[in-house]
Design an enzyme around this catalytic site. Sequence first.
Site, short mmCIF file in Angstrom:
data_model
loop_
_atom_site.label_atom_id
_atom_site.label_comp_id
_atom_site.label_asym_id
_atom_site.label_seq_id
_atom_site.Cartn_x
_atom_site.Cartn_y
_atom_site.Cartn_z
CD GLU A 17 -46.41 -0.82 -39.12
OE1 GLU A 17 -46.23 0.36 -39.54
OE2 GLU A 17 -46.87 -1.82 -39.69
CG HIS B 190 -45.63 -8.33 -43.03
ND1 HIS B 190 -46.89 -8.51 -43.76
CD2 HIS B 190 -46.29 -7.42 -42.10
CE1 HIS B 190 -47.98 -7.97 -43.52
NE2 HIS B 190 -47.67 -7.34 -42.43
CD GLU C 11 -49.95 -6.32 -39.86
OE1 GLU C 11 -49.58 -6.00 -40.85
OE2 GLU C 11 -50.39 -5.58 -38.77
CG ASN D 112 -49.61 -5.41 -34.68
OD1 ASN D 112 -49.27 -6.53 -34.50
ND2 ASN D 112 -49.85 -5.03 -35.73
CG ASP E 177 -47.82 -11.07 -45.92
OD1 ASP E 177 -46.64 -10.81 -45.49
OD2 ASP E 177 -48.48 -10.41 -46.68
O1 9MR Z 1 -52.58 -4.34 -46.38
C1 9MR Z 1 -52.70 -3.00 -46.20
C2 9MR Z 1 -52.71 -2.21 -47.36
O2 9MR Z 1 -53.94 -2.48 -48.36
C3 9MR Z 1 -52.75 -0.70 -47.45
O3 9MR Z 1 -52.62 -0.32 -48.64
C4 9MR Z 1 -51.30 -0.41 -46.57
C5 9MR Z 1 -51.25 1.08 -46.35
O4 9MR Z 1 -50.23 1.30 -45.46
O5 9MR Z 1 -51.55 -1.19 -45.27
C6 9MR Z 1 -51.61 -2.45 -45.40
O6 9MR Z 1 -51.51 -3.08 -44.17
C7 9MR Z 1 -50.39 -2.95 -43.25
C8 9MR Z 1 -51.07 -3.05 -41.81
O7 9MR Z 1 -52.11 -2.05 -41.70
C9 9MR Z 1 -49.87 -2.57 -40.96
N1 9MR Z 1 -48.51 -3.51 -41.11
C10 9MR Z 1 -48.12 -3.49 -42.56
C11 9MR Z 1 -49.35 -3.90 -43.44
C12 9MR Z 1 -48.75 -4.19 -44.78
O8 9MR Z 1 -48.46 -2.84 -45.46
#
Ligand code: 9MR
Length: 361
Positions: free
Chosen positions: A166, A243, A272, A207, A274
């Site tokens: 990101e 996402h 990732e 990513n 969903d």
């Molecule tokens: O799913 C993850 C969630 O449990 C955490 O609280 C969050 C914190 O930023 O991160 C989520 O996972 C993220 C991933 O690491 C990077 N891409 C976006 C995902 C969803 O926010």
Amino acid sequence: MNLPRLTAVAAAACCLALLPLTTASPAGAAGGPAAADRPLRQLAADDHLRIGTAVDMSALADDAAYRRLAGSEFSTVTAENVMKWEAIEPRQGEYDYVAADRLVDFAHRNGQKVRGHVLVWHSQLPSWLTSGDFTADQLREILHRHITDTVRHFKGRIWQWDVVNEAFNEDGTLRDSIWLRELGPGYIADAFRWAHEADPRALLFYNDYNTEWTGPKSDAVYELVSRLRAEGVPVDGVGFQGHLGIQYGLPTDMAANFARFDRLGLATAVTEADVRMEMPADDAELATQAEGYRRLLDACLRARHCISFTVWGFTDKYSWVPDTFPGEGAANLFDENYRAKPAYRTLQEQLTGRARPRSAE
Ligand code: 9MR
């Protein structure tokens, strides 16, 4: 540089046929007769594709149904949180790999590969780092050390690393983060070089999200990885997080976007996936959700070097979505009671009876 890296991608794809087969059938799955009792990982192996999930370590420890499906449906796993910086280096120089090692062991027992997530990100950083008032030189050494120690710790046990996550804004400019501010844009190439030195066989990914379709952000990623490759920086692949939200309309040109990265000779992956919606969910929305998952998998299957399709959790019971987007949810393949949703059946059907050529051919 290009040849051995591509060979690594081909080698990764070649061995999927060796996956252990499992006959576990998810509750409520109702695909066609051939698909109904075949888990996604087995159907995907016919397509030379790994199918993965993010794993919530508390759910894995406490919930037997979760553990069963995590092992039986997927051939690769990603740590949803426990490989992030705040989790593994909560105090400077003191590492805690216990939870991450537990996931790697789970994967090993279940014949799964592991996606490492994540080495360099602006989020989930420990406070000693964000409020440490370090000089640029100190911060560069801290980043170097974190990458080196972590990649070395897991050496040989991580298939793909999300090295940088990101780094871009929606308009394609670089995101203002502690890394960009203090180290300048060169931190990205440095991170890939350091990760490669620590484990030369791991596949190294950039990513990001909202890059699945064409537009300023995916153009910026395309330019970045093209340039890195031209400069001999060891980047192997690009991860498209996937996402989606049905309220925004489903993207239409994902296959064309994946294809241009594929033509660069890079691996691609959905990392990732969903597909969320405003709650409560009705049948029409669940059908649209299924179409969102279908398009993501279709873009991957059409790309010759798309080597894995990972969902960000598989049950609505533990999704990150409602916490981040209040009023939204139902984003996963199974509902809170582990009943398969139309999206699950769609993926099953999509993977049934259509063998994709190996990326080695
Ligand atoms: O799913 C993850 C969630 O449990 C955490 O609280 C969050 C914190 O930023 O991160 C989520 O996972 C993220 C991933 O690491 C990077 N891409 C976006 C995902 C969803 O926010």
